[in-house]
Design an enzyme around this catalytic site. Structure first.
Site, PDB file in Angstrom:
ATOM      1  N   SER A 173       0.858  -1.192   0.000  1.00 45.90           N
ATOM      2  CA  SER A 173       0.000   0.000   0.000  1.00 45.90           C
ATOM      3  C   SER A 173       0.889   1.234   0.000  1.00 45.90           C
ATOM      4  O   SER A 173       1.619   1.469  -0.956  1.00 45.90           O
ATOM      5  CB  SER A 173      -0.950  -0.031   1.195  1.00 45.90           C
ATOM      6  OG  SER A 173      -1.834   1.072   1.177  1.00 45.90           O
ATOM      7  N   THR A 174       0.875   2.022   1.078  1.00 46.06           N
ATOM      8  CA  THR A 174       1.667   3.256   1.133  1.00 46.06           C
ATOM      9  C   THR A 174       3.144   2.957   0.912  1.00 46.06           C
ATOM     10  O   THR A 174       3.723   2.118   1.588  1.00 46.06           O
ATOM     11  CB  THR A 174       1.496   3.935   2.511  1.00 46.06           C
ATOM     12  OG1 THR A 174       0.106   4.040   2.799  1.00 46.06           O
ATOM     13  CG2 THR A 174       2.151   5.288   2.525  1.00 46.06           C
ATOM     14  N   HIS A 200      -2.809  -1.213  -3.212  1.00 42.59           N
ATOM     15  CA  HIS A 200      -3.956  -0.336  -2.942  1.00 42.59           C
ATOM     16  C   HIS A 200      -3.847   0.932  -3.777  1.00 42.59           C
ATOM     17  O   HIS A 200      -2.943   1.746  -3.570  1.00 42.59           O
ATOM     18  CB  HIS A 200      -4.006   0.047  -1.464  1.00 42.59           C
ATOM     19  CG  HIS A 200      -4.127  -1.118  -0.542  1.00 42.59           C
ATOM     20  ND1 HIS A 200      -3.930  -1.011   0.816  1.00 42.59           N
ATOM     21  CD2 HIS A 200      -4.440  -2.418  -0.769  1.00 42.59           C
ATOM     22  CE1 HIS A 200      -4.112  -2.188   1.388  1.00 42.59           C
ATOM     23  NE2 HIS A 200      -4.415  -3.064   0.435  1.00 42.59           N
ATOM     24  N   MET A 294       0.255   1.069   4.954  1.00 50.45           N
ATOM     25  CA  MET A 294      -0.501   1.441   6.141  1.00 50.45           C
ATOM     26  C   MET A 294      -1.619   0.429   6.357  1.00 50.45           C
ATOM     27  O   MET A 294      -2.226  -0.044   5.399  1.00 50.45           O
ATOM     28  CB  MET A 294      -1.080   2.849   5.935  1.00 50.45           C
ATOM     29  CG  MET A 294      -1.747   3.453   7.130  1.00 50.45           C
ATOM     30  SD  MET A 294      -2.112   5.201   6.854  1.00 50.45           S
ATOM     31  CE  MET A 294      -3.209   5.113   5.433  1.00 50.45           C
ATOM     32  N   ASP A 297      -3.738  -5.068   5.888  1.00 45.72           N
ATOM     33  CA  ASP A 297      -4.170  -5.951   4.804  1.00 45.72           C
ATOM     34  C   ASP A 297      -3.071  -6.954   4.450  1.00 45.72           C
ATOM     35  O   ASP A 297      -1.903  -6.587   4.305  1.00 45.72           O
ATOM     36  CB  ASP A 297      -4.520  -5.115   3.569  1.00 45.72           C
ATOM     37  CG  ASP A 297      -5.104  -5.966   2.446  1.00 45.72           C
ATOM     38  OD1 ASP A 297      -5.750  -6.992   2.745  1.00 45.72           O
ATOM     39  OD2 ASP A 297      -4.915  -5.598   1.269  1.00 45.72           O
TER      40      ASP A 297
END
Length: 353
Positions: A173-174, A200, A294, A297
């Site tokens: 993600s991030t 994401h 972040m 998941d």
């Protein structure tokens, strides 16, 4: 208090963003109307984090970001349009050192911006905690690395019944795009297993991401927009606005884009990707990799994968921009190995040899 500088040429957006962070209660806020004003504000205000619009007069967002990274390094969250052009510019900004991004809602911004408030505040809080020199080192390592060599092999779709059939499953993600740059740009052609990635991102961003990674990598990288036969050494990016799932069609292993499910809060979902793969491939033939991001998941499903006999790797805290997702995997006891992001490609080659 977190000191935030909002850089935005639209008076309406400055007002909306300022209101969101004021309501959060733990921000000290300053604003700038363009890049030149932002650079001056950074000198005096010394923000912990900057939100930076891409399209601005005098000095645009990318030029401003370049100056920030060179002169006053601090965490930056880009504010981008939900367009292909906006996606390309955002991916470039991430490669230049931006920590994360927020996509402006389409239509009447004032009607939709507050729906993004929780996500925006969470992203900025996470960005403010980033150790920027660590994130910058990732980009520097990426430029210096070269793919390791391995002989190429015939490429055919994977068919069930072959006990050598397996998958590499990646969640991030991030900070994910620069981490994927590093991982994929150093992998050789000829890998035995396909790589399927849940990153994401909004729907309009994953296509440009796949095209960017395809140019950087010796492997073929594509976006999963429908039923896609998986071939050894192929890399498949799940389409944003959906989940990427593993299935069977005509005896072949496929990746597909599936409608989002409410019990999976992040999309494309790494947890759902791993669980659908475990329905069709023996766990011993699955390799899960959880990179920077972040939230949590992927941590639950990859912990289940390890317990069932699969191999799992978490990115180390020293290189993760945000150690949320891989840290959750480590904390749950689900990581077989914890490695820096630039050590993962070589380990992957060793495991698939």
């Amino acid at each position: 208090m977190i000191r935030i500088l909002i850089v935005e040429d639209s008076a309406l957006m400055r007002k909306l963003l300022s209101g969101i962070f004021a309501d959060a209660g733990d921000f000290e806020i300053a604003v700038a109307r363009d890049g030149l004003e932002a650079l001056a504000q950074i000198e005096t205000f010394r923000p912990d984090v900057v939100t930076l619009d891409i399209n601005m007069p005098k000095l645009d967002g990318l030029a401003t970001l370049d100056r920030i990274m060179l002169e006053h390094p601090c965490p930056v969250v880009m504010v981008s349009a939900l367009t292909e052009e906006g996606a390309d510019e955002t991916l470039r900004a991430l490669s230049m050192g931006a920590v994360d991004f927020i996509a402006k809602p389409e239509g009447v911004v004032s009607l939709h911006m507050h729906a993004l408030a929780d996500e925006l505040v969470a992203k900025v809080r996470a960005a403010a905690a980033v150790q920027l020199p660590r994130a910058r080192r990732l980009a520097e390592r990426m430029r210096l690395r070269r793919p390791v060599s391995e002989p190429s092999r015939p490429v055919r779709p994977l068919r069930l019944g072959d006990d050598t059939v397996g998958l590499v499953l990646v969640g991030t993600s991030t900070g994910g795009p620069p981490a994927l740059d590093i991982m994929l740009s150093t992998l050789p052609i000829g890998l035995r297993w396909p790589i399927v990635i849940a990153q994401h991102m909004p729907e309009s961003f994953t296509g440009p991401l796949a095209r960017r990674l395809d140019k950087l990598s010796a492997l073929n990288v594509s976006e999963v927009t429908g039923p896609t036969a998986l071939v050894p050494g192929g890399v498949y990016i799940g389409r944003g606005g959906a989940d990427v799932v593993i299935g069977i069609r005509g005896g072949q292993l496929i990746a597909n884009a599936a409608p989002m499910q409410s019990d999976y809060p992040w999309h494309p979902s790494a947890d759902r990707l791993v669980r659908t793969a475990m329905q069709h491939v023996p766990p011993a033939n699955l390799l899960g990799i959880l990179l920077t991001g972040m939230g949590s998941d992927g941590a639950a499903a990859m912990t289940e994968l390890r317990a069932a006999g699969g191999h799992t790797i978490a990115e180390a805290k020293d290189t993760a921009v945000v150690w949320g997702m891989p840290g959750e995997l480590v904390g749950r006891g689900g990581a077989v190995e914890t490695l820096p992001v630039d050590g993962i490609p070589r380990r992957l080659v060793e495991l698939l040899a």
